[in-house]
Write a protein that holds these residues in place. Structure first.
Motif, PDB file in Angstrom:
ATOM      1  N   ARG A 244      49.461  40.952  41.460  1.00 44.30           N
ATOM      2  CA  ARG A 244      49.199  39.986  42.796  1.00 44.30           C
ATOM      3  C   ARG A 244      48.694  40.933  43.761  1.00 44.30           C
ATOM      4  N   LEU A 245      48.846  42.064  44.031  1.00 41.66           N
ATOM      5  CA  LEU A 245      48.232  42.849  44.953  1.00 41.66           C
ATOM      6  C   LEU A 245      46.846  42.980  44.807  1.00 41.66           C
ATOM      7  N   SER A 246      46.592  43.368  43.247  1.00 40.72           N
ATOM      8  CA  SER A 246      45.168  43.430  42.966  1.00 40.72           C
ATOM      9  C   SER A 246      44.183  42.332  43.570  1.00 40.72           C
ATOM     10  N   LEU A 247      44.747  41.131  43.384  1.00 41.49           N
ATOM     11  CA  LEU A 247      44.065  40.094  43.887  1.00 41.49           C
ATOM     12  C   LEU A 247      43.837  39.959  45.639  1.00 41.49           C
ATOM     13  N   TRP A 248      44.946  40.554  46.138  1.00 36.93           N
ATOM     14  CA  TRP A 248      44.710  40.582  47.615  1.00 36.93           C
ATOM     15  C   TRP A 248      43.953  41.594  48.112  1.00 36.93           C
ATOM     16  N   LEU A 249      43.825  42.792  47.372  1.00 38.57           N
ATOM     17  CA  LEU A 249      43.092  43.995  48.175  1.00 38.57           C
ATOM     18  C   LEU A 249      41.667  43.815  47.551  1.00 38.57           C
TER      19      LEU A 249
END
Length: 246
Positions: free
Chosen positions: A37-42
């Motif tokens: 999920r963080l990879s989509l937000w960063l």
């Protein structure tokens, strides 16, 4: 050990579980890990900033005057107490009980009120929490930076994550009033349906029945705000854990 990055719905935060209960909707199982999920937000610029901090090549975190862990904990407790008190004693969510006949009639007329005033109040409380907690977080980062190079790096990571995730958090939490509006409409509809059923006694002349459903709704809103407050304070708890460990 439990893999917390693959939590099921039953392991969701209390804030999320409460919203699901009020929406009368089941919580779906998590389909992505936290890292995914963080990879989509960063974005790529965010990744560069985070990498610079982790590698130690970023600009040093500004340090505040050192404080003890107890002093930092007291500051956190005061902030939480002040925010919780503002929720508990809010005049829209916890109005003063009317005594005059005119005020009693106005209170009964709230049956016909729409959700607009509660939406505006919820958004105002969210803004208050965001601003106050961000200031507290910044002060804690400065105090940590004064303790050691390692804690200064941790504080710098927190600063990047607050900036990167702030927009996502704001967007997701911004959907809460819409969920509460549906809850408001369901409760008002259920109360209207119950009022159409014949009862054993009529309401006294000149007195409208107490808005029991509206009182219950206000309590629900306060409960959601307090749960959101705990949710928003989680990064602060992380910084305090670093204080206690240092």
């Amino acid at each position: 050990m439990v893999d917390t990055s693959r939590r099921t719905a039953s392991g969701a935060p209390a804030f999320v579980r409460l919203l699901a209960r009020l929406a009368d909707a089941p919580l779906p199982p998590a389909r992505q890990t936290l890292a995914d999920r963080l990879s989509l937000w960063l974005g790529w610029t965010d990744a560069i900033a985070l990498s610079a901090v982790l590698s130690g090549s970023a600009k040093a975190m500004p340090a505040n005057e050192p404080v003890s862990g107890d002093a930092a904990q007291d500051a956190c407790a005061r902030t939480r107490a002040e925010l919780a008190d503002s929720i508990a004693h809010d005049r829209v969510l916890n109005p003063i009980r009317p005594t005059a006949r005119r005020d009693i009639a106005l209170a009964g007329a709230e049956h016909e009120a729409d959700f607009a005033r509660y939406r505006l109040r919820y958004l105002a409380k969210q803004q208050h929490m965001e601003t106050t907690i961000s200031m507290l977080r910044g002060r804690l980062r400065g105090h940590l930076a004064a303790r050691s190079a390692g804690l200064a790096q941790l504080a710098a990571v927190d600063a990047v994550m607050e900036r990167v995730l702030g927009a996502q958090e704001r967007a997701l939490l911004g959907t809460v009033p819409a969920l509460l509006e549906k809850h408001f409409q369901r409760m008002r509809g259920a109360a209207a349906g119950a009022a159409r059923e014949p009862g054993p006694e009529a309401a006294p002349a000149g007195r409208l029945p107490a808005p029991v459903w509206l009182d219950a709704f206000r309590k629900d809103v306060q409960g959601v705000l307090l749960a959101e407050l705990d949710f928003r304070l989680q990064p602060v708890e992380g910084l305090m854990a670093a204080f206690r460990a240092s």
